[in-house]
Design a protein around this motif. Structure first.
Motif, PDB file in Angstrom:
ATOM      1  N   LYS A 102       0.825  -1.208   0.000  1.00 22.03           N
ATOM      2  CA  LYS A 102       0.000   0.000   0.000  1.00 22.03           C
ATOM      3  C   LYS A 102       0.864   1.265   0.000  1.00 22.03           C
ATOM      4  O   LYS A 102       0.344   2.381   0.048  1.00 22.03           O
ATOM      5  CB  LYS A 102      -0.916   0.021   1.217  1.00 22.03           C
ATOM      6  N   GLY A 103       2.188   1.096  -0.028  1.00 24.60           N
ATOM      7  CA  GLY A 103       3.080   2.238  -0.007  1.00 24.60           C
ATOM      8  C   GLY A 103       3.273   2.821   1.378  1.00 24.60           C
ATOM      9  O   GLY A 103       3.496   4.025   1.529  1.00 24.60           O
ATOM     10  N   GLU A 104       3.228   1.953   2.392  1.00 27.71           N
ATOM     11  CA  GLU A 104       3.382   2.390   3.780  1.00 27.71           C
ATOM     12  C   GLU A 104       4.737   1.935   4.329  1.00 27.71           C
ATOM     13  O   GLU A 104       5.178   0.819   4.052  1.00 27.71           O
ATOM     14  CB  GLU A 104       2.281   1.789   4.656  1.00 27.71           C
ATOM     15  N   LEU A 105       5.358   2.789   5.130  1.00 26.11           N
ATOM     16  CA  LEU A 105       6.553   2.420   5.870  1.00 26.11           C
ATOM     17  C   LEU A 105       6.130   2.105   7.295  1.00 26.11           C
ATOM     18  O   LEU A 105       5.497   2.932   7.958  1.00 26.11           O
ATOM     19  CB  LEU A 105       7.570   3.562   5.863  1.00 26.11           C
ATOM     20  N   ILE A 106       6.461   0.910   7.786  1.00 26.45           N
ATOM     21  CA  ILE A 106       6.014   0.449   9.096  1.00 26.45           C
ATOM     22  C   ILE A 106       7.238   0.208   9.969  1.00 26.45           C
ATOM     23  O   ILE A 106       8.116  -0.594   9.624  1.00 26.45           O
ATOM     24  CB  ILE A 106       5.186  -0.844   8.970  1.00 26.45           C
ATOM     25  N   ASN A 107       7.305   0.920  11.101  1.00 27.36           N
ATOM     26  CA  ASN A 107       8.490   0.848  11.949  1.00 27.36           C
ATOM     27  C   ASN A 107       8.140   0.846  13.425  1.00 27.36           C
ATOM     28  O   ASN A 107       7.072   1.299  13.828  1.00 27.36           O
ATOM     29  CB  ASN A 107       9.400   2.049  11.664  1.00 27.36           C
ATOM     30  N   VAL A 108       9.084   0.335  14.213  1.00 26.83           N
ATOM     31  CA  VAL A 108       8.976   0.427  15.662  1.00 26.83           C
ATOM     32  C   VAL A 108      10.329   0.900  16.189  1.00 26.83           C
ATOM     33  O   VAL A 108      11.376   0.582  15.610  1.00 26.83           O
ATOM     34  CB  VAL A 108       8.586  -0.919  16.303  1.00 26.83           C
ATOM     35  N   ASP A 109      10.300   1.704  17.236  1.00 25.99           N
ATOM     36  CA  ASP A 109      11.525   2.247  17.817  1.00 25.99           C
ATOM     37  C   ASP A 109      11.506   2.116  19.324  1.00 25.99           C
ATOM     38  O   ASP A 109      10.436   2.086  19.948  1.00 25.99           O
ATOM     39  CB  ASP A 109      11.657   3.730  17.473  1.00 25.99           C
ATOM     40  N   GLY A 110      12.707   2.095  19.894  1.00 24.45           N
ATOM     41  CA  GLY A 110      12.853   2.137  21.341  1.00 24.45           C
ATOM     42  C   GLY A 110      12.839   3.569  21.826  1.00 24.45           C
ATOM     43  O   GLY A 110      11.866   4.043  22.407  1.00 24.45           O
ATOM     44  N   PHE A 111      13.910   4.317  21.543  1.00 23.52           N
ATOM     45  CA  PHE A 111      13.976   5.730  21.928  1.00 23.52           C
ATOM     46  C   PHE A 111      13.114   6.600  21.027  1.00 23.52           C
ATOM     47  O   PHE A 111      12.669   7.675  21.426  1.00 23.52           O
ATOM     48  CB  PHE A 111      15.425   6.225  21.892  1.00 23.52           C
ATOM     49  N   GLY A 180       3.124  -7.290  25.531  1.00 18.34           N
ATOM     50  CA  GLY A 180       4.482  -7.801  25.451  1.00 18.34           C
ATOM     51  C   GLY A 180       5.236  -7.584  26.738  1.00 18.34           C
ATOM     52  O   GLY A 180       4.645  -7.308  27.785  1.00 18.34           O
ATOM     53  N   CYS A 181       6.547  -7.711  26.661  1.00 23.92           N
ATOM     54  CA  CYS A 181       7.354  -7.593  27.864  1.00 23.92           C
ATOM     55  C   CYS A 181       7.350  -6.153  28.383  1.00 23.92           C
ATOM     56  O   CYS A 181       7.096  -5.219  27.631  1.00 23.92           O
ATOM     57  CB  CYS A 181       8.786  -8.045  27.592  1.00 23.92           C
ATOM     58  N   LYS A 182       7.619  -5.993  29.654  1.00 22.23           N
ATOM     59  CA  LYS A 182       7.738  -4.663  30.257  1.00 22.23           C
ATOM     60  C   LYS A 182       9.193  -4.432  30.683  1.00 22.23           C
ATOM     61  O   LYS A 182       9.473  -3.714  31.631  1.00 22.23           O
ATOM     62  CB  LYS A 182       6.805  -4.529  31.464  1.00 22.23           C
ATOM     63  N   SER A 183      10.092  -5.032  29.935  1.00 19.23           N
ATOM     64  CA  SER A 183      11.508  -4.952  30.251  1.00 19.23           C
ATOM     65  C   SER A 183      12.066  -3.564  29.956  1.00 19.23           C
ATOM     66  O   SER A 183      11.626  -2.891  29.016  1.00 19.23           O
ATOM     67  CB  SER A 183      12.265  -5.996  29.425  1.00 19.23           C
ATOM     68  N   GLU A 184      13.058  -3.145  30.723  1.00 22.19           N
ATOM     69  CA  GLU A 184      13.750  -1.893  30.475  1.00 22.19           C
ATOM     70  C   GLU A 184      14.554  -1.953  29.174  1.00 22.19           C
ATOM     71  O   GLU A 184      14.968  -0.920  28.653  1.00 22.19           O
ATOM     72  CB  GLU A 184      14.692  -1.557  31.648  1.00 22.19           C
ATOM     73  N   SER A 185      14.768  -3.161  28.656  1.00 25.04           N
ATOM     74  CA  SER A 185      15.508  -3.299  27.405  1.00 25.04           C
ATOM     75  C   SER A 185      14.580  -3.523  26.207  1.00 25.04           C
ATOM     76  O   SER A 185      15.027  -3.874  25.111  1.00 25.04           O
ATOM     77  CB  SER A 185      16.505  -4.456  27.498  1.00 25.04           C
ATOM     78  N   ARG A 186      13.289  -3.289  26.401  1.00 28.61           N
ATOM     79  CA  ARG A 186      12.320  -3.413  25.308  1.00 28.61           C
ATOM     80  C   ARG A 186      12.644  -2.411  24.203  1.00 28.61           C
ATOM     81  O   ARG A 186      13.002  -1.267  24.464  1.00 28.61           O
ATOM     82  CB  ARG A 186      10.910  -3.177  25.848  1.00 28.61           C
ATOM     83  N   ILE A 187      12.525  -2.834  22.933  1.00 30.23           N
ATOM     84  CA  ILE A 187      12.755  -1.915  21.822  1.00 30.23           C
ATOM     85  C   ILE A 187      11.467  -1.566  21.085  1.00 30.23           C
ATOM     86  O   ILE A 187      11.476  -0.700  20.204  1.00 30.23           O
ATOM     87  CB  ILE A 187      13.784  -2.489  20.824  1.00 30.23           C
TER      88      ILE A 187
END
Length: 214
Positions: A102-111, A180-187
């Motif tokens: 569909k022409g979409e950019l799908i991303n996830v970030d930590g910071f 999902g996890c609630k870890s401090e290292s979650r991204i």
């Protein structure tokens, strides 16, 4: 060029992004070279794809004005400051966790620095993706993040969380992006989906006919 790539490139055009096709990683690097100038201030998003095509080594090798987040002499505080500075770069280089037909950019970030730069700030954004990252829609993109991108990146970054240990998100079928996890290292903290762009041609997407990155 296969049909899926053609469909995706046409959709990117409709969404006011500029698509480029590269048959291999060498062609992808040549296209990227043509989209940056030596006097540009260049920012980098964390990306295995950029590393695999040689883009990271290229801009770090001299001759370019780069905000070098990978400088080993940086303290943690200095590195965070460099991530903020990249938001005001002339050109921001990155990849995407997924790209839809569909022409979409799908991303996830930590910071959230990469997502922020994709959305607003840098004058130009160059996104490089391999054919392995093309999905049908945003929903499949989120699934790809949970099953492939997040676990692989957690392992690469030596994160101490479920993703890294089990090679999958603990909430693949979760009813919320917060599951999902609630870890401090979650991204997986900030999900960003980009579709139609108001600033025409700001985002350039190089699609490589090879598997690249996670």
């Amino acid at each position: 060029m296969n049909e899926q790539i053609k469909i995706t490139m046409e959709a990117l055009k409709e969404n006011n992004m500029v698509p480029f096709y590269a048959e291999n990683k060498e062609e992808a690097l040549e296209i990227l070279k043509g989209l940056i100038k030596e006097n540009d201030l260049i920012g980098l998003g964390g990306s295995m794809t950029l590393k695999e095509i040689g883009a990271t080594a290229l801009v770090r090798g001299g001759g370019y004005n780069i905000i070098d987040r990978y400088d080993e002499n940086l303290t943690a505080e200095e590195r965070m400051e460099y991530l903020r500075k990249a938001l005001l770069s002339d050109v921001f280089l990155t990849s995407s966790n997924a790209i839809s037909e569909k022409g979409e950019l799908i991303n996830v970030d930590g910071f959230g620095n990469r997502g922020a730069a994709l959305v607003y700030g840098p004058k130009s954004v160059v996104v490089v993706v391999g054919k392995n990252k093309i999905v049908k829609n945003a929903e499949e993109g989120f699934k790809r993040i949970k099953e492939i991108a997040a676990p692989k990146n957690c392992q690469r970054l030596s994160k101490n969380n479920y993703c890294a240990f089990k090679n999958e998100c603990m909430a693949i079928s979760g009813d919320s992006l917060s599951s999902g996890c609630k870890s401090e290292s979650r991204i997986c903290c900030s999900y960003i989906v980009q579709s139609y762009q108001l600033i025409k041609d700001r985002i350039k997407v190089i699609i490589c006919n090879e598997d690249l990155g996670y």
